[in-house]
Motif scaffolding. Structure first.
Motif, mmCIF file in Angstrom:
data_model
loop_
_atom_site.group_PDB
_atom_site.id
_atom_site.type_symbol
_atom_site.label_atom_id
_atom_site.label_comp_id
_atom_site.label_asym_id
_atom_site.label_seq_id
_atom_site.Cartn_x
_atom_site.Cartn_y
_atom_site.Cartn_z
ATOM 1 N N GLY A 97 61.336 59.419 -20.081
ATOM 2 C CA GLY A 97 61.294 58.050 -20.567
ATOM 3 C C GLY A 97 62.384 57.161 -20.007
ATOM 4 N N CYS A 98 62.855 57.453 -18.810
ATOM 5 C CA CYS A 98 63.941 56.672 -18.229
ATOM 6 C C CYS A 98 63.486 55.309 -17.726
ATOM 7 N N ARG A 99 62.179 55.118 -17.558
ATOM 8 C CA ARG A 99 61.593 53.853 -17.104
ATOM 9 C C ARG A 99 61.925 53.524 -15.643
ATOM 10 N N SER A 115 60.641 38.063 -17.186
ATOM 11 C CA SER A 115 59.998 38.905 -18.193
ATOM 12 C C SER A 115 60.118 40.383 -17.859
ATOM 13 N N ASN A 116 60.790 40.708 -16.747
ATOM 14 C CA ASN A 116 60.918 42.102 -16.315
ATOM 15 C C ASN A 116 59.551 42.779 -16.304
ATOM 16 N N HIS A 141 67.764 53.603 -26.351
ATOM 17 C CA HIS A 141 68.751 54.633 -26.699
ATOM 18 C C HIS A 141 68.663 55.736 -25.653
ATOM 19 N N PRO A 142 69.654 56.629 -25.594
ATOM 20 C CA PRO A 142 69.601 57.699 -24.592
ATOM 21 C C PRO A 142 68.315 58.505 -24.723
ATOM 22 N N VAL A 143 67.768 58.839 -23.578
ATOM 23 C CA VAL A 143 66.519 59.566 -23.551
ATOM 24 C C VAL A 143 66.727 60.906 -22.843
ATOM 25 N N LEU B 182 70.606 56.818 -20.291
ATOM 26 C CA LEU B 182 70.097 55.575 -20.864
ATOM 27 C C LEU B 182 68.935 55.088 -20.010
ATOM 28 N N PRO B 183 67.843 54.633 -20.629
ATOM 29 C CA PRO B 183 66.734 54.122 -19.820
ATOM 30 C C PRO B 183 67.088 52.760 -19.230
ATOM 31 N N VAL B 184 66.408 52.393 -18.159
ATOM 32 C CA VAL B 184 66.594 51.044 -17.617
ATOM 33 C C VAL B 184 65.877 50.065 -18.544
ATOM 34 N N ALA B 185 66.083 48.779 -18.306
ATOM 35 C CA ALA B 185 65.580 47.753 -19.218
ATOM 36 C C ALA B 185 64.063 47.818 -19.338
ATOM 37 N N GLY B 186 63.569 47.566 -20.548
ATOM 38 C CA GLY B 186 62.136 47.590 -20.791
ATOM 39 C C GLY B 186 61.521 46.216 -20.623
ATOM 40 N N PRO B 187 60.257 46.075 -21.048
ATOM 41 C CA PRO B 187 59.575 44.790 -20.859
ATOM 42 C C PRO B 187 60.132 43.722 -21.799
ATOM 43 N N ARG B 188 60.158 42.489 -21.299
ATOM 44 C CA ARG B 188 60.592 41.354 -22.129
ATOM 45 C C ARG B 188 59.393 40.402 -22.233
ATOM 46 N N ASP B 189 58.364 40.891 -22.926
ATOM 47 C CA ASP B 189 57.139 40.103 -23.009
ATOM 48 C C ASP B 189 57.294 38.922 -23.934
ATOM 49 N N ARG B 190 56.336 38.021 -23.861
ATOM 50 C CA ARG B 190 56.371 36.834 -24.704
ATOM 51 C C ARG B 190 56.298 37.188 -26.186
ATOM 52 N N LEU B 192 57.393 39.874 -27.560
ATOM 53 C CA LEU B 192 58.445 40.791 -27.977
ATOM 54 C C LEU B 192 59.784 40.085 -28.154
ATOM 55 N N GLU B 200 59.900 22.729 -19.945
ATOM 56 C CA GLU B 200 58.923 23.323 -19.028
ATOM 57 C C GLU B 200 58.059 24.348 -19.728
ATOM 58 N N ALA B 201 58.649 25.002 -20.765
ATOM 59 C CA ALA B 201 57.900 26.086 -21.403
ATOM 60 C C ALA B 201 56.683 25.549 -22.122
ATOM 61 N N GLU B 204 53.818 27.279 -26.797
ATOM 62 C CA GLU B 204 53.249 28.629 -26.663
ATOM 63 C C GLU B 204 52.443 28.928 -27.899
#
Lengths: 300, 204
Positions: A97-99, A115-116, A141-143, B182-190, B192, B200-201, B204
């Motif tokens: 789950g490190c992505r 939005s990554n 969190h750590p995975v 630590l995982p890398v950054a996850g999604p930053r959806d609208r 979430l 400009e936005a 929504e």
């Protein structure tokens, strides 16, 4: 002239006013610049194009990218290889789950930075069940965490894909090698495919993706990772611009644990065939009979 | 209208020509053949060497290592040391957490340039994976068939080079447990994150 009465004057004034309002309403047309060229507007569907027309379209995309972003890119339109049918397997016993796969997809496919965005979403689930509704995609969190396992989900390139059936203009279809692709210049942005996909693999561009010019991946495919406009659908393409040259997708390249196995189903000696024959394999939402090309397996 | 044979023949002929024409059009799309005839090339990451990291770097920034035999050709082994904590000098910082294994489970006291199997057979350092396979047979079987350890480069070996890992690329032989990260950054959806209010936005 002597017979002009009040009614005629009022009619004339109203007519003048109407004409003026009509002219004012049409005024913005003077500044209108078409987004597409005439050639793009008159072109045929992707599947009806010959090699020269396809090459010309790719050159126009490269020129447009150069004009808008100032970056030189190479847009290819690789054809499916004969006798190749792609499939992908993912080892849930090993995924931590490190992505890093989602991040590699983000950079390889020129995704929107704020939005990554990524075609891959990693879901953290409780061990002992596959309850997707209670899964978490925003863990931080750590995975791997105790009692959890991780399931990355992306487009499964289903052999019986619901998304291609609902598209009203055939902007998305399945190619001979199994990839379900989208022609961004043909898509009208109705989002029916996004609704139809049971794996939430489809992404819609509400705005034009923001990518800094220096981070744009210049190795692009017409059906895969070229810069998309606003208002069109997109999804994982198994990195069509890579796999059709024999490379592994960016997500497998980045996976640090070796949980991903990509290959050619038609090759009996391939790794993917061995996994499907010897491991405990399952697919998501089997009851929907989408017959995906993406398989999950456990080591034990 | 009278039945005219000539017209019938024309209709049939035109149908046949249409069919032939459509088929030949369809055959114009050529597909690329898989495999360009390149010689398969495989790079292995994490190859073991009979050398130890001194912790220092040279003037170019490369890690300085010395051969095991530099010391072990002169020194006698401190028997019967089971773990580095029992050693009086050297290898002090080495942490060993590998089940019930001791130093000589793998290391060869007769020749420190090689390793040894459980039955005493000598194994050169580049073949260190054979030691892991003694206990971790299923993992080795999976590895040999491409279901463990990953693959980078090309899925089609005839079209380009491949890079694979050995066991040691991911698992430290002395403490093989895969470390949490630590995982890398996850999604930053609208839906979430809180929407950013700007002109400009829009709505929504």
């Amino acid at each position: 002239m002597n017979n002009i009465n009040r009614r005629d004057v009022l009619r004339g004034a109203a007519g003048l006013f109407g004409a003026g309002a009509f002219a004012a309403a049409l005024a913005p047309l003077a500044q209108w610049r078409p987004e597409q060229s005439v050639e793009d507007f008159l072109r045929q569907h992707y599947k009806a194009l010959n090699a020269e027309e396809l090459a010309a379209i790719c050159r126009r995309v490269e020129a447009e990218t150069k004009r808008k972003h100032g970056v030189d890119v190479q847009v290819s339109a690789l054809q499916p290889q004969t006798g190749v049918h792609y499939a992908y397997a993912l080892n849930l016993s090993i995924c931590i789950g490190c992505r890093l796969c989602a991040q590699a997809c983000h950079t390889e496919n020129n995704h929107d930075r704020p939005s990554n965005n990524s075609y891959i979403r990693v879901i953290e689930l409780d061990k002992g069940s596959i309850n997707l509704a209670s899964g978490n995609t925003t863990y931080d969190h750590p995975v791997p965490a105790e009692g959890k396992y991780y399931m990355p989900v992306q487009c499964h390139h289903c052999r019986d894909a619901p998304c291609t059936k609902v598209c009203p203009c055939e902007a998305t279809w399945q190619e001979e090698d199994g990839l379900v692709v989208v022609d961004y210049n043909w898509c009208i942005g109705c989002r029916y495919c996004e609704v139809a996909c049971p794996y939430q693999a489809r992404r819609f561009n509400w705005q034009e993706p923001e990518v800094p010019a220096e981070e744009i991946n210049p190795q692009q495919g017409y059906l895969s990772n070229r810069l998309r406009p606003a208002g069109v659908m997109e999804k994982c393409t198994f990195c069509a611009h890579r796999v059709r040259q024999g490379q592994v997708p960016a997500c497998q390249e980045a996976c640090p644990t070796g949980a991903r196995v990509f290959g050619n189903l038609a090759d009996p000696n391939s790794d993917i065939r061995w996994v499907l024959d010897n491991k405990r394999v399952f697919i998501l939402k089997e009851d929907l009979q989408t017959h995906p090309r993406f398989f999950y397996f456990f080591d034990t | 209208m009278q039945h005219r044979p000539v017209l019938c023949i024309f209709r049939v002929l035109s149908l046949v020509l249409c069919a032939v024409g459509c088929l030949s059009l369809g055959a114009q799309e050529t597909s690329e053949e898989a495999g360009s005839g390149a010689a398969p090339s495989l790079t292995l990451r994490g190859q073991a060497e009979a050398r130890i990291d001194t912790g220092a770097v040279d003037a170019k920034g490369q890690v300085l290592t010395i051969s095991c035999m530099t010391c072990h050709s002169m020194l006698q082994p401190q028997t019967p040391a089971q773990h580095p904590q029992q050693l009086q000098v050297f290898h002090q910082g080495l942490s060993v957490q590998h089940g019930g294994n001791t130093c000589y489970s793998c290391h060869n006291p007769n020749d420190y340039n090689t390793l040894r199997l459980a039955d005493g057979r000598r194994v050169p350092f580049p073949s260190a994976m054979d030691l892991c396979s003694q206990c971790h047979g299923p993992a080795r079987r999976d590895y040999d068939r491409g279901a463990h350890g990953g693959l980078a480069g090309h899925w089609d070996a005839t079209q380009g080079p491949q890079t694979r890992n050995t066991c040691l690329a991911c698992h430290d032989a002395h403490a093989p447990a895969y470390q949490a990260a630590l995982p890398v950054a996850g999604p930053r959806d609208r839906f979430l994150v809180q929407p950013v209010q700007s002109e400009e936005a829009g709505h929504e």
